[in-house]
Design a protein around this motif. Structure first.
Motif, PDB file in Angstrom:
ATOM      1  N   GLU A  30       6.489  -5.046   4.442  1.00  0.00           N
ATOM      2  CA  GLU A  30       6.023  -5.893   5.542  1.00  0.00           C
ATOM      3  C   GLU A  30       5.656  -7.309   5.101  1.00  0.00           C
ATOM      4  O   GLU A  30       5.660  -8.226   5.932  1.00  0.00           O
ATOM      5  CB  GLU A  30       4.820  -5.232   6.220  1.00  0.00           C
ATOM      6  N   HIS A  31       5.337  -7.489   3.823  1.00  0.00           N
ATOM      7  CA  HIS A  31       4.918  -8.813   3.335  1.00  0.00           C
ATOM      8  C   HIS A  31       5.663  -9.185   2.052  1.00  0.00           C
ATOM      9  O   HIS A  31       5.032  -9.499   1.036  1.00  0.00           O
ATOM     10  CB  HIS A  31       3.409  -8.829   3.093  1.00  0.00           C
ATOM     11  N   PRO A  32       6.981  -9.160   2.065  1.00  0.00           N
ATOM     12  CA  PRO A  32       7.721  -9.430   0.829  1.00  0.00           C
ATOM     13  C   PRO A  32       7.486 -10.832   0.279  1.00  0.00           C
ATOM     14  O   PRO A  32       7.486 -11.021  -0.944  1.00  0.00           O
ATOM     15  CB  PRO A  32       9.183  -9.232   1.241  1.00  0.00           C
ATOM     16  N   LEU A  33       7.283 -11.812   1.149  1.00  0.00           N
ATOM     17  CA  LEU A  33       7.097 -13.176   0.660  1.00  0.00           C
ATOM     18  C   LEU A  33       5.786 -13.311  -0.106  1.00  0.00           C
ATOM     19  O   LEU A  33       5.727 -13.978  -1.149  1.00  0.00           O
ATOM     20  CB  LEU A  33       7.138 -14.173   1.817  1.00  0.00           C
ATOM     21  N   ARG A  34       4.735 -12.674   0.381  1.00  0.00           N
ATOM     22  CA  ARG A  34       3.449 -12.727  -0.322  1.00  0.00           C
ATOM     23  C   ARG A  34       3.570 -12.028  -1.688  1.00  0.00           C
ATOM     24  O   ARG A  34       3.028 -12.505  -2.690  1.00  0.00           O
ATOM     25  CB  ARG A  34       2.353 -12.080   0.531  1.00  0.00           C
ATOM     26  N   SER A  35       4.284 -10.921  -1.706  1.00  0.00           N
ATOM     27  CA  SER A  35       4.494 -10.224  -2.966  1.00  0.00           C
ATOM     28  C   SER A  35       5.265 -11.098  -3.953  1.00  0.00           C
ATOM     29  O   SER A  35       4.962 -11.130  -5.150  1.00  0.00           O
ATOM     30  CB  SER A  35       5.270  -8.925  -2.717  1.00  0.00           C
ATOM     31  N   ARG A  36       6.263 -11.833  -3.457  1.00  0.00           N
ATOM     32  CA  ARG A  36       7.084 -12.657  -4.343  1.00  0.00           C
ATOM     33  C   ARG A  36       6.300 -13.851  -4.883  1.00  0.00           C
ATOM     34  O   ARG A  36       6.522 -14.271  -6.027  1.00  0.00           O
ATOM     35  CB  ARG A  36       8.335 -13.124  -3.593  1.00  0.00           C
ATOM     36  N   ILE A  37       5.411 -14.400  -4.094  1.00  0.00           N
ATOM     37  CA  ILE A  37       4.566 -15.490  -4.585  1.00  0.00           C
ATOM     38  C   ILE A  37       3.714 -15.003  -5.753  1.00  0.00           C
ATOM     39  O   ILE A  37       3.584 -15.673  -6.784  1.00  0.00           O
ATOM     40  CB  ILE A  37       3.677 -16.048  -3.458  1.00  0.00           C
ATOM     41  N   PHE A  38       3.137 -13.821  -5.596  1.00  0.00           N
ATOM     42  CA  PHE A  38       2.311 -13.244  -6.658  1.00  0.00           C
ATOM     43  C   PHE A  38       3.147 -13.033  -7.922  1.00  0.00           C
ATOM     44  O   PHE A  38       2.724 -13.390  -9.030  1.00  0.00           O
ATOM     45  CB  PHE A  38       1.720 -11.913  -6.186  1.00  0.00           C
ATOM     46  N   THR A  39       4.336 -12.459  -7.761  1.00  0.00           N
ATOM     47  CA  THR A  39       5.207 -12.200  -8.903  1.00  0.00           C
ATOM     48  C   THR A  39       5.588 -13.490  -9.614  1.00  0.00           C
ATOM     49  O   THR A  39       5.542 -13.585 -10.851  1.00  0.00           O
ATOM     50  CB  THR A  39       6.472 -11.458  -8.452  1.00  0.00           C
TER      51      THR A  39
END
Length: 221
Positions: A117-126
């Motif tokens: 549901e929040h892939p963009l937030r996950s990618r920022i963290f990564t």
């Protein structure tokens, strides 16, 4: 006195006594700015992002955007803090007494749903972690404490014979790595599996498969 001319939500100076309606609209506008920032930071990273791009994505002029943010860097820190807060919620362990199968299954489910549901937030963290976490590092104390607490719970289950004697911290890393893949590589997963990224049936299947894989690997009874 400076005002931010964006429709009737911004007709009044921000330092004027605000009505509840104006306060609500102001909060909604900040949410729009943060959503726009997430999209731009996920796409371009901190170095490549610009306040002009964030303003365009939010439907604001650059001048209007700067009325509400201190700087691009400050906005990035706010986005990262929001992500950290999300992770703390996602990785909260339920009652230890429920045992590893119940607690870890729930954890894997929450993490994968968040990834979906929040892939963009996950990618920022990564992306932030991959560049050495220069901004995140000072913000990680609470996350470190929660991770240590989770590791202690896992060690207690191991001591009770409810799991194989795995390294608790490494198990949490493995859980993170596998579940995070579905956020960072959602397009690849959907392409190779020949499904839509938003396919709910396939998402449920992936959660089931990942859960069984991780619990079996840790020897969860």
């Amino acid at each position: 006195m400076t005002t931010a001319p964006l429709g009737d939500a911004l007709d009044e100076p921000l330092d004027a006594p605000a009505t509840r309606g104006r306060a609500r609209k102001y909060t909604q506008l900040l949410a729009v700015i943060h959503r726009a920032a997430v999209e731009v930071f996920a796409s371009d990273g901190l170095a490549g992002a610009s306040t002009q791009a964030i303003a365009d994505k939010a439907g604001l002029s650059k001048a209007q955007l700067h009325y509400y943010i201190e700087s691009k860097e400050a906005l990035y820190r706010q986005v990262l803090q929001g992500i950290i807060d999300d992770w703390i919620g996602v990785f909260g362990f339920s009652d230890e007494a429920f045992g590893p199968r119940k607690v870890l299954s729930d954890l894997i489910h929450r993490k994968m749903v968040f990834s979906f549901e929040h892939p963009l937030r996950s990618r920022i963290f990564t992306a932030e972690m991959m560049r050495g976490a220069p901004v995140l590092r000072p913000m990680m104390d609470h996350s470190q404490q929660r991770t240590d607490q989770a590791a202690a719970v896992i060690q207690n289950w191991i001591d009770q014979g409810l799991m194989d004697p795995v390294d608790p911290i490494l198990f949490l890393f493995h859980l993170w790595a596998v579940t995070q893949f579905y956020a960072d590589h959602a397009t690849q997963v959907a392409l190779f599996r020949k499904v839509a990224e938003s396919d709910e049936k396939d998402r449920r299947y992936l959660i089931e498969q990942v859960t069984e894989f991780l619990l079996k690997g840790a020897g969860v009874r």
